[in-house]
Design a protein around this motif. Sequence first.
Motif, PDB file in Angstrom:
ATOM      1  N   LYS A   7       0.854  -1.195   0.000  1.00 59.08           N
ATOM      2  CA  LYS A   7       0.000   0.000   0.000  1.00 59.08           C
ATOM      3  C   LYS A   7       0.891   1.247   0.000  1.00 59.08           C
ATOM      4  O   LYS A   7       1.904   1.298   0.685  1.00 59.08           O
ATOM      5  CB  LYS A   7      -0.899   0.035   1.242  1.00 59.08           C
ATOM      6  CG  LYS A   7      -1.839  -1.140   1.362  1.00 59.08           C
ATOM      7  CD  LYS A   7      -2.984  -1.040   0.391  1.00 59.08           C
ATOM      8  CE  LYS A   7      -3.924  -2.209   0.581  1.00 59.08           C
ATOM      9  NZ  LYS A   7      -4.995  -2.244  -0.335  1.00 59.08           N
ATOM     10  N   PRO A   8       0.477   2.273  -0.745  1.00 59.30           N
ATOM     11  CA  PRO A   8       1.263   3.510  -0.750  1.00 59.30           C
ATOM     12  C   PRO A   8       1.168   4.268   0.572  1.00 59.30           C
ATOM     13  O   PRO A   8       0.290   4.021   1.390  1.00 59.30           O
ATOM     14  CB  PRO A   8       0.641   4.336  -1.871  1.00 59.30           C
ATOM     15  CG  PRO A   8      -0.480   3.566  -2.428  1.00 59.30           C
ATOM     16  CD  PRO A   8      -0.624   2.304  -1.667  1.00 59.30           C
ATOM     17  N   ASP A   9       2.074   5.197   0.748  1.00 61.39           N
ATOM     18  CA  ASP A   9       2.096   6.093   1.896  1.00 61.39           C
ATOM     19  C   ASP A   9       0.725   6.761   2.059  1.00 61.39           C
ATOM     20  O   ASP A   9       0.052   7.071   1.079  1.00 61.39           O
ATOM     21  CB  ASP A   9       3.183   7.152   1.640  1.00 61.39           C
ATOM     22  CG  ASP A   9       3.430   8.051   2.810  1.00 61.39           C
ATOM     23  OD1 ASP A   9       2.600   8.958   3.026  1.00 61.39           O
ATOM     24  OD2 ASP A   9       4.439   7.865   3.502  1.00 61.39           O
ATOM     25  N   ILE A  12      -0.053   9.852   0.031  1.00 59.37           N
ATOM     26  CA  ILE A  12      -0.445   9.577  -1.351  1.00 59.37           C
ATOM     27  C   ILE A  12      -1.930   9.232  -1.403  1.00 59.37           C
ATOM     28  O   ILE A  12      -2.679   9.774  -2.226  1.00 59.37           O
ATOM     29  CB  ILE A  12       0.412   8.444  -1.947  1.00 59.37           C
ATOM     30  CG1 ILE A  12       1.856   8.896  -2.118  1.00 59.37           C
ATOM     31  CG2 ILE A  12      -0.169   7.952  -3.264  1.00 59.37           C
ATOM     32  CD1 ILE A  12       2.831   7.801  -2.520  1.00 59.37           C
ATOM     33  N   ASN A  46      -6.230  -0.199  -3.686  1.00 56.08           N
ATOM     34  CA  ASN A  46      -5.196   0.604  -4.332  1.00 56.08           C
ATOM     35  C   ASN A  46      -5.425   0.675  -5.841  1.00 56.08           C
ATOM     36  O   ASN A  46      -4.559   0.349  -6.647  1.00 56.08           O
ATOM     37  CB  ASN A  46      -3.793   0.083  -4.026  1.00 56.08           C
ATOM     38  CG  ASN A  46      -2.722   1.066  -4.455  1.00 56.08           C
ATOM     39  OD1 ASN A  46      -2.928   2.275  -4.429  1.00 56.08           O
ATOM     40  ND2 ASN A  46      -1.584   0.557  -4.873  1.00 56.08           N
ATOM     41  N   TRP A 127       3.087   1.805  -9.705  1.00 59.00           N
ATOM     42  CA  TRP A 127       4.155   2.771  -9.448  1.00 59.00           C
ATOM     43  C   TRP A 127       3.532   4.145  -9.275  1.00 59.00           C
ATOM     44  O   TRP A 127       2.659   4.531 -10.056  1.00 59.00           O
ATOM     45  CB  TRP A 127       5.148   2.786 -10.598  1.00 59.00           C
ATOM     46  CG  TRP A 127       6.293   3.747 -10.427  1.00 59.00           C
ATOM     47  CD1 TRP A 127       7.477   3.492  -9.794  1.00 59.00           C
ATOM     48  CD2 TRP A 127       6.350   5.107 -10.877  1.00 59.00           C
ATOM     49  NE1 TRP A 127       8.275   4.623  -9.834  1.00 59.00           N
ATOM     50  CE2 TRP A 127       7.608   5.626 -10.493  1.00 59.00           C
ATOM     51  CE3 TRP A 127       5.475   5.929 -11.567  1.00 59.00           C
ATOM     52  CZ2 TRP A 127       8.011   6.921 -10.779  1.00 59.00           C
ATOM     53  CZ3 TRP A 127       5.861   7.235 -11.846  1.00 59.00           C
ATOM     54  CH2 TRP A 127       7.114   7.712 -11.460  1.00 59.00           C
ATOM     55  N   LYS A 142       7.963   8.166  -3.327  1.00 54.73           N
ATOM     56  CA  LYS A 142       7.764   7.161  -4.374  1.00 54.73           C
ATOM     57  C   LYS A 142       7.277   5.860  -3.761  1.00 54.73           C
ATOM     58  O   LYS A 142       7.617   5.527  -2.621  1.00 54.73           O
ATOM     59  CB  LYS A 142       9.067   6.911  -5.134  1.00 54.73           C
ATOM     60  CG  LYS A 142       9.513   8.106  -5.938  1.00 54.73           C
ATOM     61  CD  LYS A 142      10.778   7.799  -6.706  1.00 54.73           C
ATOM     62  CE  LYS A 142      11.244   9.023  -7.475  1.00 54.73           C
ATOM     63  NZ  LYS A 142      12.478   8.753  -8.215  1.00 54.73           N
ATOM     64  N   TRP A 143       6.481   5.150  -4.539  1.00 57.56           N
ATOM     65  CA  TRP A 143       5.979   3.846  -4.122  1.00 57.56           C
ATOM     66  C   TRP A 143       5.953   2.944  -5.350  1.00 57.56           C
ATOM     67  O   TRP A 143       5.639   3.389  -6.457  1.00 57.56           O
ATOM     68  CB  TRP A 143       4.565   3.965  -3.543  1.00 57.56           C
ATOM     69  CG  TRP A 143       3.938   2.629  -3.283  1.00 57.56           C
ATOM     70  CD1 TRP A 143       4.065   1.865  -2.170  1.00 57.56           C
ATOM     71  CD2 TRP A 143       3.099   1.892  -4.167  1.00 57.56           C
ATOM     72  NE1 TRP A 143       3.365   0.699  -2.314  1.00 57.56           N
ATOM     73  CE2 TRP A 143       2.761   0.691  -3.541  1.00 57.56           C
ATOM     74  CE3 TRP A 143       2.610   2.129  -5.461  1.00 57.56           C
ATOM     75  CZ2 TRP A 143       1.952  -0.273  -4.135  1.00 57.56           C
ATOM     76  CZ3 TRP A 143       1.803   1.168  -6.066  1.00 57.56           C
ATOM     77  CH2 TRP A 143       1.479  -0.010  -5.389  1.00 57.56           C
ATOM     78  N   GLU A 144       6.314   1.684  -5.133  1.00 59.78           N
ATOM     79  CA  GLU A 144       6.246   0.692  -6.212  1.00 59.78           C
ATOM     80  C   GLU A 144       5.685  -0.595  -5.646  1.00 59.78           C
ATOM     81  O   GLU A 144       6.035  -1.014  -4.540  1.00 59.78           O
ATOM     82  CB  GLU A 144       7.633   0.463  -6.801  1.00 59.78           C
ATOM     83  CG  GLU A 144       7.597  -0.394  -8.044  1.00 59.78           C
ATOM     84  CD  GLU A 144       8.903  -0.365  -8.813  1.00 59.78           C
ATOM     85  OE1 GLU A 144       8.980  -1.071  -9.829  1.00 59.78           O
ATOM     86  OE2 GLU A 144       9.838   0.345  -8.403  1.00 59.78           O
TER      87      GLU A 144
END
Length: 153
Positions: A7-9, A12, A46, A127, A142-144
Motif C-alpha cells: 500500500k502507498p504512503d 499519497i 489501491n 508505481w 515514491k511507491w512501487e
Amino acid sequence: MEEPSSKPDQLIADFFKSQTVFTLATSFQDQPHCATCFYAYSEEHNMLIFKSSEKTDHIQQSLANSLVGGSILPDKLQTGKIKGIQFKGRLIVSEGQCLSDLKKTYYAKYPFALAMGGEIWTIALNWIKFTDNTLGFGKKIKWEMPKQKKSDH
C-alpha cells in the motif's frame, strides 16, 4: 532493509482521495493518446476507478495494451505549492465482489454518473511518484508495488 509495502504512503492515498480528475496516457501501435477523466480512489484495493465508454480511443488502446500511465494535479492549483502525482498501472476488468466494491466507491463520489452511459474501468496501480513542495522544496514520495504481488481483481 525495509520490506516494500503493498500500500502507498498515507499522504499519497489522501491526495488521491482529495482530487477528482486524472489524465490517462495510453499507447498502441506507436500512437499515443491522452484523456481526462473523473476518478475515485479505492484505498482498500489501491485502484483508480473511472467511467468511460468502451468506444473511446483511450479504452480501445487500453484494451489492446493494458499498461497505462497518468497524472493528477490538484483541482485548485496554488503557485509555489506544487503537488501532484505521476502513476503507472494496468487497466484491468474487475469482476464480482471487487467490482461491486469499486462501483460503490465511484458512485458515492459521483452519484450523477449513475445516469450517464459508459462502463466502470479500473487501474491497478504499480508505481506512484507524489511531489509535494508543501513538505519541502522538491519533496517526492515514491511507491512501487512489490514484485511478487499480483492483482486478484
